[in-house]
Design a protein around this motif. Sequence first.
Motif, PDB file in Angstrom:
ATOM      1  N   TYR A 122      11.379  -9.811   2.102  1.00 37.04           N
ATOM      2  CA  TYR A 122      10.384 -10.217   3.090  1.00 37.04           C
ATOM      3  C   TYR A 122      10.895 -11.285   4.026  1.00 37.04           C
ATOM      4  CZ  TYR A 122       7.115  -7.750   0.097  1.00 37.04           C
ATOM      5  OH  TYR A 122       6.460  -6.812  -0.643  1.00 37.04           O
ATOM      6  N   LYS A 123      11.788 -12.129   3.549  1.00 37.91           N
ATOM      7  CA  LYS A 123      12.294 -13.206   4.402  1.00 37.91           C
ATOM      8  C   LYS A 123      13.063 -12.670   5.597  1.00 37.91           C
ATOM      9  CE  LYS A 123      16.505 -13.716   1.860  1.00 37.91           C
ATOM     10  NZ  LYS A 123      17.636 -14.440   1.603  1.00 37.91           N
ATOM     11  N   ASP A 124      13.549 -11.443   5.521  1.00 39.75           N
ATOM     12  CA  ASP A 124      14.322 -10.862   6.613  1.00 39.75           C
ATOM     13  C   ASP A 124      13.430 -10.226   7.684  1.00 39.75           C
ATOM     14  OD1 ASP A 124      16.671 -11.531   5.313  1.00 39.75           O
ATOM     15  OD2 ASP A 124      16.703  -9.637   4.203  1.00 39.75           O
ATOM     16  N   TRP A 125      12.152 -10.176   7.476  1.00 39.25           N
ATOM     17  CA  TRP A 125      11.276  -9.480   8.403  1.00 39.25           C
ATOM     18  C   TRP A 125      11.075 -10.219   9.707  1.00 39.25           C
ATOM     19  CZ3 TRP A 125       6.753  -7.171   5.137  1.00 39.25           C
ATOM     20  CH2 TRP A 125       7.287  -6.289   4.222  1.00 39.25           C
ATOM     21  N   PHE A 126      11.105 -11.534   9.649  1.00 35.76           N
ATOM     22  CA  PHE A 126      10.870 -12.325  10.838  1.00 35.76           C
ATOM     23  C   PHE A 126      12.044 -13.260  11.056  1.00 35.76           C
ATOM     24  CE2 PHE A 126       6.599 -11.359   9.305  1.00 35.76           C
ATOM     25  CZ  PHE A 126       5.988 -10.917  10.452  1.00 35.76           C
ATOM     26  N   LYS A 127      12.509 -13.315  12.245  1.00 34.29           N
ATOM     27  CA  LYS A 127      13.558 -14.268  12.587  1.00 34.29           C
ATOM     28  C   LYS A 127      13.061 -15.026  13.796  1.00 34.29           C
ATOM     29  CE  LYS A 127      17.103 -11.755  10.509  1.00 34.29           C
ATOM     30  NZ  LYS A 127      18.148 -11.392   9.985  1.00 34.29           N
ATOM     31  N   GLY A 128      12.759 -16.298  13.601  1.00 30.59           N
ATOM     32  CA  GLY A 128      12.213 -17.091  14.695  1.00 30.59           C
ATOM     33  C   GLY A 128      10.882 -16.529  15.134  1.00 30.59           C
ATOM     34  N   LYS A 129      10.769 -16.279  16.427  1.00 33.01           N
ATOM     35  CA  LYS A 129       9.519 -15.729  16.954  1.00 33.01           C
ATOM     36  C   LYS A 129       9.699 -14.270  17.344  1.00 33.01           C
ATOM     37  CE  LYS A 129       7.559 -20.025  18.472  1.00 33.01           C
ATOM     38  NZ  LYS A 129       6.809 -20.732  19.470  1.00 33.01           N
ATOM     39  N   SER A 130      10.694 -13.628  16.762  1.00 32.20           N
ATOM     40  CA  SER A 130      10.954 -12.228  17.094  1.00 32.20           C
ATOM     41  C   SER A 130       9.934 -11.323  16.412  1.00 32.20           C
ATOM     42  CB  SER A 130      12.368 -11.845  16.673  1.00 32.20           C
ATOM     43  OG  SER A 130      12.494 -11.909  15.278  1.00 32.20           O
ATOM     44  N   LYS A 131       9.975 -10.062  16.798  1.00 35.31           N
ATOM     45  CA  LYS A 131       9.077  -9.070  16.207  1.00 35.31           C
ATOM     46  C   LYS A 131       9.428  -8.894  14.731  1.00 35.31           C
ATOM     47  CE  LYS A 131       8.583  -6.470  20.444  1.00 35.31           C
ATOM     48  NZ  LYS A 131       8.838  -5.198  21.111  1.00 35.31           N
ATOM     49  N   PRO A 132       8.451  -8.470  13.926  1.00 28.90           N
ATOM     50  CA  PRO A 132       8.740  -8.255  12.507  1.00 28.90           C
ATOM     51  C   PRO A 132       9.666  -7.061  12.314  1.00 28.90           C
ATOM     52  CG  PRO A 132       6.536  -7.494  13.039  1.00 28.90           C
ATOM     53  CD  PRO A 132       7.056  -8.196  14.258  1.00 28.90           C
ATOM     54  N   ASN A 133      10.493  -7.132  11.312  1.00 27.59           N
ATOM     55  CA  ASN A 133      11.356  -6.018  10.940  1.00 27.59           C
ATOM     56  C   ASN A 133      10.568  -5.130   9.986  1.00 27.59           C
ATOM     57  OD1 ASN A 133      13.201  -4.248   9.932  1.00 27.59           O
ATOM     58  ND2 ASN A 133      14.690  -5.768   9.315  1.00 27.59           N
ATOM     59  N   LEU A 134      10.106  -4.032  10.488  1.00 29.89           N
ATOM     60  CA  LEU A 134       9.262  -3.133   9.700  1.00 29.89           C
ATOM     61  C   LEU A 134      10.040  -1.917   9.208  1.00 29.89           C
ATOM     62  CD1 LEU A 134       6.049  -3.316  11.895  1.00 29.89           C
ATOM     63  CD2 LEU A 134       6.594  -4.612   9.833  1.00 29.89           C
ATOM     64  N   LEU A 135      11.330  -2.065   9.103  1.00 33.18           N
ATOM     65  CA  LEU A 135      12.185  -0.965   8.681  1.00 33.18           C
ATOM     66  C   LEU A 135      11.825  -0.463   7.286  1.00 33.18           C
ATOM     67  CD1 LEU A 135      14.523   0.828   9.465  1.00 33.18           C
ATOM     68  CD2 LEU A 135      16.080  -0.925   8.642  1.00 33.18           C
ATOM     69  N   LYS A 136      11.500  -1.378   6.387  1.00 36.68           N
ATOM     70  CA  LYS A 136      11.140  -0.973   5.025  1.00 36.68           C
ATOM     71  C   LYS A 136       9.848  -0.144   5.041  1.00 36.68           C
ATOM     72  CE  LYS A 136      11.701  -1.207   0.522  1.00 36.68           C
ATOM     73  NZ  LYS A 136      12.699  -0.412  -0.145  1.00 36.68           N
ATOM     74  N   GLN A 137       8.865  -0.546   5.855  1.00 38.92           N
ATOM     75  CA  GLN A 137       7.636   0.244   5.966  1.00 38.92           C
ATOM     76  C   GLN A 137       7.945   1.620   6.557  1.00 38.92           C
ATOM     77  OE1 GLN A 137       7.740  -2.973   6.623  1.00 38.92           O
ATOM     78  NE2 GLN A 137       5.777  -3.945   6.285  1.00 38.92           N
ATOM     79  N   GLU A 138       8.770   1.648   7.577  1.00 36.21           N
ATOM     80  CA  GLU A 138       9.120   2.896   8.240  1.00 36.21           C
ATOM     81  C   GLU A 138       9.759   3.878   7.255  1.00 36.21           C
ATOM     82  OE1 GLU A 138      11.222   2.889  12.202  1.00 36.21           O
ATOM     83  OE2 GLU A 138      12.862   3.575  10.922  1.00 36.21           O
ATOM     84  N   THR A 139      10.749   3.419   6.537  1.00 33.39           N
ATOM     85  CA  THR A 139      11.471   4.317   5.637  1.00 33.39           C
ATOM     86  C   THR A 139      10.656   4.651   4.389  1.00 33.39           C
ATOM     87  OG1 THR A 139      12.658   2.427   4.678  1.00 33.39           O
ATOM     88  CG2 THR A 139      13.749   3.619   6.473  1.00 33.39           C
ATOM     89  N   SER A 140       9.942   3.689   3.849  1.00 32.07           N
ATOM     90  CA  SER A 140       9.146   3.935   2.634  1.00 32.07           C
ATOM     91  C   SER A 140       7.992   4.895   2.902  1.00 32.07           C
ATOM     92  CB  SER A 140       8.594   2.628   2.071  1.00 32.07           C
ATOM     93  OG  SER A 140       9.619   1.783   1.663  1.00 32.07           O
ATOM     94  N   LEU A 183       0.829  -1.213   0.000  1.00 36.46           N
ATOM     95  CA  LEU A 183       0.000   0.000   0.000  1.00 36.46           C
ATOM     96  C   LEU A 183       0.865   1.265   0.000  1.00 36.46           C
ATOM     97  CD1 LEU A 183      -2.813  -1.004   2.518  1.00 36.46           C
ATOM     98  CD2 LEU A 183      -3.074  -0.579   0.066  1.00 36.46           C
ATOM     99  N   ILE A 184       1.909   1.258   0.798  1.00 36.06           N
ATOM    100  CA  ILE A 184       2.827   2.402   0.838  1.00 36.06           C
ATOM    101  C   ILE A 184       3.446   2.618  -0.538  1.00 36.06           C
ATOM    102  CG2 ILE A 184       5.021   3.235   1.782  1.00 36.06           C
ATOM    103  CD1 ILE A 184       4.238   1.631   4.376  1.00 36.06           C
ATOM    104  N   GLN A 185       3.943   1.544  -1.131  1.00 42.93           N
ATOM    105  CA  GLN A 185       4.578   1.649  -2.442  1.00 42.93           C
ATOM    106  C   GLN A 185       3.578   2.037  -3.521  1.00 42.93           C
ATOM    107  OE1 GLN A 185       6.488  -2.202  -2.535  1.00 42.93           O
ATOM    108  NE2 GLN A 185       8.374  -1.382  -1.679  1.00 42.93           N
TER     109      GLN A 185
END
Length: 148
Positions: A58-76, A18-20
């Motif tokens: 997208y594969k980098d967003w989740f590692k195990g049961k950690s929080k999602p990496n939303l850096l791309k959403q933040e910057t975009s 949606l951002i993109q």
Amino acid sequence: DQKLFAGLLIKCVVQLELIQTIDNIVFYPATSKKEDAEHMAAAQVPSDMYNLVASIKYKDWFKGKSKPNLLKQETSSLACCLRILFRMYVDENRRDSWDAIQQRLLSVCSEALAYFITVNSESHREAWTNLLLLLLTKTLKISDEKVR
């Protein structure tokens, strides 16, 4: 847990799309990428920094049961917001709204800079390179009259 995890991943992907999409509708896909590349060249930052930001998958967003990496959403999303605000601020057809746009632009820029100062992770700071270049180059392009 897997079902919840999959649902979160789908929501993250849809949010980024949606951002993109908004950025593409307003600026056309090539315009934003070209502008980012020009900012990098103008600042003489190595091109692999741009590739680093663009290569987040997208594969980098989740590692195990950690929080999602939303850096791309933040910057975009922030880049899209800044592009829209800066464009509106110089649009003669929006002259009646320039004061309100200026206040919003100042607020977004100051909040972004205040947040960036608190970021401790080197990779997070590097991902913000395009945002800082966008903010600074757009500010430099504002007429002296408007800056006053």
